[in-house]
Write a protein that holds these residues in place. Sequence first.
Motif, PDB file in Angstrom:
ATOM      1  N   GLU A 172       0.810  -1.224   0.000  1.00  0.00           N
ATOM      2  CA  GLU A 172       0.000   0.000   0.000  1.00  0.00           C
ATOM      3  C   GLU A 172       0.839   1.268   0.000  1.00  0.00           C
ATOM      4  OE1 GLU A 172      -2.644  -0.166   3.300  1.00  0.00           O
ATOM      5  OE2 GLU A 172      -3.665  -1.981   2.613  1.00  0.00           O
TER       6      GLU A 172
ATOM      7  N   LYS B 209      -2.955  -2.438  -4.862  1.00  0.00           N
ATOM      8  CA  LYS B 209      -3.356  -1.752  -3.631  1.00  0.00           C
ATOM      9  C   LYS B 209      -2.444  -0.576  -3.270  1.00  0.00           C
ATOM     10  CE  LYS B 209      -5.569  -5.808  -1.595  1.00  0.00           C
ATOM     11  NZ  LYS B 209      -5.679  -6.689  -0.411  1.00  0.00           N
TER      12      LYS B 209
ATOM     13  N   LYS C  43      -1.202   2.856  -2.626  1.00  0.00           N
ATOM     14  CA  LYS C  43      -1.879   4.143  -2.443  1.00  0.00           C
ATOM     15  C   LYS C  43      -0.892   5.317  -2.422  1.00  0.00           C
ATOM     16  CE  LYS C  43      -5.641   2.160   0.340  1.00  0.00           C
ATOM     17  NZ  LYS C  43      -6.339   2.207   1.645  1.00  0.00           N
TER      18      LYS C  43
ATOM     19  N   SER D 217      -5.200   1.982  -7.394  1.00  0.00           N
ATOM     20  CA  SER D 217      -5.617   2.544  -6.093  1.00  0.00           C
ATOM     21  C   SER D 217      -4.782   3.747  -5.687  1.00  0.00           C
ATOM     22  CB  SER D 217      -5.522   1.473  -5.002  1.00  0.00           C
ATOM     23  OG  SER D 217      -6.356   0.379  -5.296  1.00  0.00           O
TER      24      SER D 217
ATOM     25  N   GLU E  55      -3.289   7.146  -4.653  1.00  0.00           N
ATOM     26  CA  GLU E  55      -3.902   8.368  -4.145  1.00  0.00           C
ATOM     27  C   GLU E  55      -2.940   9.549  -4.129  1.00  0.00           C
ATOM     28  OE1 GLU E  55      -5.501   7.617  -0.288  1.00  0.00           O
ATOM     29  OE2 GLU E  55      -6.794   5.970  -0.952  1.00  0.00           O
TER      30      GLU E  55
ATOM     31  N   SER F 266      -9.117   7.469  -7.507  1.00  0.00           N
ATOM     32  CA  SER F 266      -8.508   7.653  -6.185  1.00  0.00           C
ATOM     33  C   SER F 266      -7.395   8.696  -6.182  1.00  0.00           C
ATOM     34  CB  SER F 266      -7.944   6.321  -5.685  1.00  0.00           C
ATOM     35  OG  SER F 266      -6.983   5.816  -6.612  1.00  0.00           O
TER      36      SER F 266
ATOM     37  N   LYS G  70      -5.499  11.876  -6.009  1.00  0.00           N
ATOM     38  CA  LYS G  70      -5.942  13.200  -5.567  1.00  0.00           C
ATOM     39  C   LYS G  70      -4.887  14.279  -5.742  1.00  0.00           C
ATOM     40  CE  LYS G  70      -9.812  11.434  -4.106  1.00  0.00           C
ATOM     41  NZ  LYS G  70     -11.039  11.646  -4.896  1.00  0.00           N
TER      42      LYS G  70
END
Length: 829
Positions: free
Chosen positions: A681, A716, A718, A742, A744, A774, A776
């Motif tokens: 992650e 996964k 992030k 995924s 971010e 996802s 941002k």
Amino acid sequence: MLFPSVQLLGIQACHDIRSLNDFSAIKDVTDLRRCWIENCDGIECVLPSWINNPVIQTLEYLGLYGLHKLDGLFEANVIVKSSPPDGIFSSLKVVVIWHCGKIKKLFPTWKLVEYLQCLESVVVGHCYEMEEIIGSHPKKGGESGDIIKKFILPNLKNVRLTFLPALKSICSRRVEMVCDSLEDILIRNCNDLRRIPFHLPPSLILYELEYLDRVSQLIAMLPPQPSTFSSLKQVKISGCERAKKLFPSWKLVKYLQILEEISVKKCEKMEEIIGSDPGEEGDIIKECFLPKLKSLTLVRLPALKSICSRRVVMVCDSLEEIVVRDCKSRRITFCLPRCLTLYGFDYLVQVFGVELIAMSPPQPCTFSSLKEIEILRCKGANKLLPSWEFVEYLQNLESIEVCKCEEMEEIIGSDPEEGEGGDIIKKLILPKLKTLGLQKLPALKSICSKKVVMVCDSLEMIVISHCKGLRRIPFRLPPRLYLMDLDDLDWVFEEELIAMSPPQPSSFSSLKEIEIWRCKEANKLLPSWKFVEYLQNLESIEVCDCKEMEEIIGSDPEEGEEGGDIIKKLILPKLKTLRLQRLPALKSICSKKVVMVCDSLEMILISHCNGLRRIPFRLPPRLTLEYLDNLDWVFEVELIAMSPPQPCTFSFIKEVQIRECKRAKRLFPSWKSVECLQNLESINVYRCEEMEEIIASDPEEEGEGGGIIKKLILPKLKYLRVAFLPALKSICSRRAVMVCDSLEHIDTMDCDGLRRIPLYFPLLDNAQPSLPPSLKKIEGISSELWELLEWDQPNAKDVLQPLVQSQFPSSESEQSEPEQSESEYYLED
């Protein structure tokens, strides 16, 4: 203007009034309940007269603060010329007088008392000319003799008198107060007070009465009556410099049947708590009962010789706690309580010895209630218990803490008769002992004799710190073991430290947490992998600041005779956390012939362990490596036990944080290892000066022909953060792209050599890249670097542009930014 129905009146800083009567409308107020007057420099009295004044019949609360000219509640000539009218102050519940420097009497005559039937609380403080609380009547001052008047205040609960240096009495010597609801009296800095004219309340607190010789001087009636003390539950005395005895005789004890707490502090001349009776004879031992006493606190009593006479033994079956600090007493005259705390006994040789305990040899009842022992700064004490024979009486003991006793050599002393026998081992049982703390005991050699093994089946925690001479723990290890600052300890779990050798399963079966700090000479945590099979409940290992630590689990000497590649599996099924910090000599966690299976492992933190080259088990969800200066590759053949890596080696990892590993050049050795990172992650790589790639290129693949693109899928992932990596050229090979649906957050702060971010986005019908919902923000990229970045898909830069939140200047212009702020920015998660 005041309304007749007003119930609350506050007056502040009105300097041109002498009394409430200066408010013309006060006569029309018929239901005033609460009144306070504060900082009014002209006030001389509250009311000039008590005649025809309805205010004094309805008032419930009266507070007078900072009235420097106040002489009294009423004018003096009114008190001389007339008697108080019926109903005066008949509703009054609370009186507070504070910083009123001229007032000498609160209530000017004792005749007022018969109307104070609702009075609950009297507070008088910092009134430096106050002489009496209830004054003697001027006309009656000449009355003769010994007649005692009784006045009843049935609802009075609290009396607090503080900083009244001129106070001589609460009322006339010919008056006794009956206050059956009284709950507490607090008297502080009232050095001329010599008399309390009523039965003692449940709580009596006396502070800083410099001229008090003994508390009995304050009691109105001598010899004492049972009713005088029958309600007393709490006695607190502090700063009474001349007081020598709390109670003048043991005969008083019979009246203290509900006393629960005694606290005596900072009384420099206090010699006895309960005084000796001059008429006592011979060797007869008297038993005095305090059936409800729970707590005894004696602090800073340098002259204290005894708690009571040597011919008296106190029976206190409810006693829960004794705290004795900075006292020279040598004797405790009753059965020990639930909790015993001794501080600052510089001349005490033995804690539980003949000098301290009244009955010798010890009786079971002396120790049967004892649950907690805390001994601090008893410099001369060399033993806690003089002999193992005492242990049989400590069947309820739960906690032992001994700290800063410079001459403490043994916790349980050796028996003189032991010298006759050989190898006989005695078992001493402490069935309820939960905690053992031994700290800053430089002379400590042993917990008990080498011929003794202790059975402590409830033991939960051992803390040993700054005990340089200790070589042996004589019982099964508890769930939590903390060893700190044991400079001369070579091995942590070795034959000298553990009582039974070879080790038995029961010695280690309860152990859950191990913390070893600053044991400078310790070079192994466990001497052999054979110990591991006994650690099936171990959950946490933390080893820090051990300069000579070379191995966590030592190699077995017999391994050298066996052939080469045999791998042993050691199972620690419940291990969750491994922290290794500042171990400069650490070479390995265990032998190269050993692989560890730790299926519950959640976190590894390795910091400042420059010699470490190998992690011998599957990586946990969280991996942090810091300040490993000699590490070339992070996930390389030498670091991971199994090569090539197996899926299970990486499959659980979720977070990777690599920081200040100056020589590390690659995070993952090949794109093949990425296939195992399906749960990853977060990637954080920070200040690794030689880091060139996050995922290394495969030499074989690079040699093949041309334009084949590999998709590396991290479903996964992030967070991708790479910061302050001046040598970073690429995230992965030019022939590979990363699919991170995924993702971010991307952060590439101060990576000026980076030219490509290999993200691959699916295409829309119009052939434009489709960003994952996802994603941002993209931050930490200077405006110059953003223009130089290459993307594998057309228009990717334009699509991503709105997500770039911070356009940082180039690295040259931000050299003036403080390094700490950059670090905080990067490590915000």
